[in-house]
Design a protein around this motif. Structure first.
Motif, PDB file in Angstrom:
ATOM      1  N   ARG A 166      43.898  38.137  42.286  1.00  0.00           N
ATOM      2  CA  ARG A 166      44.426  36.324  43.417  1.00  0.00           C
ATOM      3  C   ARG A 166      43.775  36.653  44.890  1.00  0.00           C
ATOM      4  NH1 ARG A 166      50.450  35.189  42.380  1.00  0.00           N
ATOM      5  NH2 ARG A 166      51.788  36.935  42.895  1.00  0.00           N
ATOM      6  N   CYS A 167      43.362  35.236  45.884  1.00  0.00           N
ATOM      7  CA  CYS A 167      43.434  36.116  47.367  1.00  0.00           C
ATOM      8  C   CYS A 167      44.724  36.307  47.514  1.00  0.00           C
ATOM      9  CB  CYS A 167      42.715  34.702  47.903  1.00  0.00           C
ATOM     10  SG  CYS A 167      42.580  34.335  49.491  1.00  0.00           S
ATOM     11  N   VAL A 168      44.597  36.601  48.907  1.00  0.00           N
ATOM     12  CA  VAL A 168      45.816  37.302  49.622  1.00  0.00           C
ATOM     13  C   VAL A 168      46.539  36.267  50.280  1.00  0.00           C
ATOM     14  CG1 VAL A 168      45.187  39.600  49.867  1.00  0.00           C
ATOM     15  CG2 VAL A 168      44.947  37.685  52.089  1.00  0.00           C
ATOM     16  N   HIS A 169      45.780  35.103  50.482  1.00  0.00           N
ATOM     17  CA  HIS A 169      46.612  33.763  50.858  1.00  0.00           C
ATOM     18  C   HIS A 169      47.014  32.730  49.885  1.00  0.00           C
ATOM     19  CE1 HIS A 169      44.600  35.664  55.085  1.00  0.00           C
ATOM     20  NE2 HIS A 169      43.490  35.489  53.664  1.00  0.00           N
ATOM     21  N   HIS A 170      47.414  33.428  48.929  1.00  0.00           N
ATOM     22  CA  HIS A 170      47.917  32.023  47.799  1.00  0.00           C
ATOM     23  C   HIS A 170      48.574  31.774  48.096  1.00  0.00           C
ATOM     24  CE1 HIS A 170      51.384  34.302  46.248  1.00  0.00           C
ATOM     25  NE2 HIS A 170      49.920  35.691  46.835  1.00  0.00           N
ATOM     26  N   ALA A 171      49.682  31.841  49.112  1.00  0.00           N
ATOM     27  CA  ALA A 171      51.010  31.358  48.666  1.00  0.00           C
ATOM     28  C   ALA A 171      50.748  30.301  50.574  1.00  0.00           C
ATOM     29  CB  ALA A 171      51.686  32.595  49.421  1.00  0.00           C
ATOM     30  N   GLN A 172      49.832  30.974  52.006  1.00  0.00           N
ATOM     31  CA  GLN A 172      50.064  31.010  52.485  1.00  0.00           C
ATOM     32  C   GLN A 172      49.088  29.311  52.275  1.00  0.00           C
ATOM     33  OE1 GLN A 172      48.762  32.813  55.797  1.00  0.00           O
ATOM     34  NE2 GLN A 172      48.891  31.513  57.479  1.00  0.00           N
ATOM     35  N   HIS A 173      47.757  29.482  52.236  1.00  0.00           N
ATOM     36  CA  HIS A 173      46.964  28.190  51.754  1.00  0.00           C
ATOM     37  C   HIS A 173      47.026  27.688  50.443  1.00  0.00           C
ATOM     38  CE1 HIS A 173      45.283  28.742  55.896  1.00  0.00           C
ATOM     39  NE2 HIS A 173      45.684  30.382  56.050  1.00  0.00           N
ATOM     40  N   ASP A 174      47.853  28.239  50.064  1.00  0.00           N
ATOM     41  CA  ASP A 174      47.813  27.672  48.081  1.00  0.00           C
ATOM     42  C   ASP A 174      46.236  27.620  47.735  1.00  0.00           C
ATOM     43  OD1 ASP A 174      48.722  26.216  46.127  1.00  0.00           O
ATOM     44  OD2 ASP A 174      48.729  24.473  46.897  1.00  0.00           O
ATOM     45  N   CYS A 175      45.859  28.732  48.334  1.00  0.00           N
ATOM     46  CA  CYS A 175      43.750  29.939  47.465  1.00  0.00           C
ATOM     47  C   CYS A 175      44.002  29.989  46.356  1.00  0.00           C
ATOM     48  CB  CYS A 175      43.632  29.970  48.504  1.00  0.00           C
ATOM     49  SG  CYS A 175      41.513  31.014  47.946  1.00  0.00           S
ATOM     50  N   LYS A 176      43.363  29.477  45.255  1.00  0.00           N
ATOM     51  CA  LYS A 176      43.126  29.346  44.335  1.00  0.00           C
ATOM     52  C   LYS A 176      42.029  30.086  43.427  1.00  0.00           C
ATOM     53  CE  LYS A 176      45.865  25.908  43.264  1.00  0.00           C
ATOM     54  NZ  LYS A 176      48.181  26.435  43.201  1.00  0.00           N
ATOM     55  N   ALA A 177      41.588  30.999  44.920  1.00  0.00           N
ATOM     56  CA  ALA A 177      40.676  32.081  44.418  1.00  0.00           C
ATOM     57  C   ALA A 177      40.808  33.136  43.948  1.00  0.00           C
ATOM     58  CB  ALA A 177      39.730  32.545  45.426  1.00  0.00           C
ATOM     59  N   ARG A 178      39.970  33.313  42.502  1.00  0.00           N
ATOM     60  CA  ARG A 178      40.902  35.095  41.676  1.00  0.00           C
ATOM     61  C   ARG A 178      40.174  35.517  41.648  1.00  0.00           C
ATOM     62  NH1 ARG A 178      45.770  33.739  39.989  1.00  0.00           N
ATOM     63  NH2 ARG A 178      45.497  35.880  38.313  1.00  0.00           N
ATOM     64  N   ILE A 179      39.981  36.456  41.005  1.00  0.00           N
ATOM     65  CA  ILE A 179      38.809  37.982  40.779  1.00  0.00           C
ATOM     66  C   ILE A 179      39.252  38.098  39.244  1.00  0.00           C
ATOM     67  CG2 ILE A 179      37.460  38.220  42.257  1.00  0.00           C
ATOM     68  CD1 ILE A 179      38.848  40.809  42.888  1.00  0.00           C
ATOM     69  N   ILE A 180      38.666  38.948  37.820  1.00  0.00           N
ATOM     70  CA  ILE A 180      39.478  40.688  37.860  1.00  0.00           C
ATOM     71  C   ILE A 180      38.340  41.502  37.553  1.00  0.00           C
ATOM     72  CG2 ILE A 180      39.990  38.680  35.737  1.00  0.00           C
ATOM     73  CD1 ILE A 180      37.805  38.950  33.946  1.00  0.00           C
ATOM     74  N   VAL A 181      38.863  42.354  37.453  1.00  0.00           N
ATOM     75  CA  VAL A 181      38.703  43.763  37.660  1.00  0.00           C
ATOM     76  C   VAL A 181      38.396  44.527  36.080  1.00  0.00           C
ATOM     77  CG1 VAL A 181      38.263  46.217  38.548  1.00  0.00           C
ATOM     78  CG2 VAL A 181      38.767  44.258  40.170  1.00  0.00           C
ATOM     79  N   LYS A 182      37.325  45.170  35.688  1.00  0.00           N
ATOM     80  CA  LYS A 182      37.367  46.218  34.073  1.00  0.00           C
ATOM     81  C   LYS A 182      36.397  46.787  34.689  1.00  0.00           C
ATOM     82  CE  LYS A 182      36.484  45.033  29.549  1.00  0.00           C
ATOM     83  NZ  LYS A 182      36.085  44.687  28.120  1.00  0.00           N
ATOM     84  N   ALA A 183      37.002  48.248  34.082  1.00  0.00           N
ATOM     85  CA  ALA A 183      36.044  49.566  34.070  1.00  0.00           C
ATOM     86  C   ALA A 183      35.560  49.654  35.980  1.00  0.00           C
ATOM     87  CB  ALA A 183      35.224  49.230  33.281  1.00  0.00           C
ATOM     88  N   SER A 184      35.794  49.123  36.614  1.00  0.00           N
ATOM     89  CA  SER A 184      35.652  49.478  38.045  1.00  0.00           C
ATOM     90  C   SER A 184      34.454  48.472  38.629  1.00  0.00           C
ATOM     91  CB  SER A 184      35.329  50.393  38.281  1.00  0.00           C
ATOM     92  OG  SER A 184      36.339  51.989  37.938  1.00  0.00           O
TER      93      SER A 184
END
Length: 261
Positions: free
Chosen positions: A226-244
């Protein structure tokens, strides 16, 4: 017959002359005690404790038993080597809401409450956690610089407690809801190679399209970030990582790029 007294030889005479008498031993002991007493005095220390001065050295009372007093040298203490301070530079600060509706600074998974301030740009923070009835001594100083960056100085980075766990049942930090989503449609979309960046306080984060993402949870070889600013800016951006490979999960950010800040 009269017993003949043996005559003392010259060697015997010298031996008797060199043998100390009781009076000589008593005089010698008195002389030693008198010399020792002149070099011994009792004073009062800065904290009101009795201090013994002997031979130019100071001693403090350590224990007493059976009319005996045990003294300890005033320099008998080990210097505790404090860890070196850590200085970070960040474009933004991360906060969470405390139980009393106060903002808490988050650094490396630890929370700090505002302790003092100097002017409008410098704030002093103290770790708010107590472990085994001992208050943590970790401290942080944040300063807003002229270029808009924040200088974060962790004066004592060593904590006496583990990182606090997030409260269970809080919907904001609930991890299970992301693990129940069907990710097969997302894994069919185009992906990019993962770019891992080491964190200053340990761990790894992902840099993707100008933003930083921190690890959140994982299941079946799929890691959620999840975005590192999820707490400060309530950012909802997310990614997933599979097999690099990085797959975009929630693409929208509500703040500028990290590399443009």
């Amino acid at each position: 017959m009269h017993s003949m007294k043996p005559e003392l030889t010259s060697a015997s005479n010298r031996k008797l002359k060199n043998t100390p008498t009781d009076d000589d031993e008593e005089d010698e002991k008195i002389g030693i005690e008198h010399k020792f007493a002149l070099d011994l005095r009792l004073e009062t220390g800065s904290k009101g404790r009795p201090k013994l001065i002997m031979g130019g050295y100071a001693f403090f009372r350590n224990n007493s038993s059976n009319n005996k007093t045990y003294w300890l040298c005033s320099k008998n203490h080990r210097k505790i080597q404090q860890p070196d301070p850590i200085t970070l530079y960040r474009p933004r600060l991360t906060f969470i809401q405390g139980q009393r509706e106060h903002k808490l600074l988050v650094i490396g998974g630890y929370t700090y409450a505002r302790n003092n301030f100097a002017g409008d740009d410098t704030i002093y923070w103290a770790c708010r956690t107590s472990y085994k009835h001992v208050r943590c001594s970790s401290r942080v100083v944040t300063t807003l610089l002229d270029d808009g960056m924040y200088r974060i100085t962790i004066t004592n980075p060593k904590h006496n407690h583990p990182r606090p766990r997030r409260q269970r049942g809080n919907k904001k930090h609930d991890q299970t809801k992301w693990l129940k989503i069907d990710l097969s449609p997302i894994l069919q979309k185009p992906s990019e190679p993962v770019v891992l960046v080491p964190c200053r306080l340990g761990g790894m984060k992902v840099f993707y399209q100008g933003y930083y993402f921190e690890y959140h949870t994982s299941k079946s070889g799929i890691k959620h970030y999840r975005c590192v600013h999820h707490a400060q800016h309530d950012c909802k951006a997310r990614i997933i990582v599979k097999a690099s490979r990085v797959y975009e999960f929630v693409p929208m950010h509500n703040h500028p790029h990290d590399d443009d800040a």
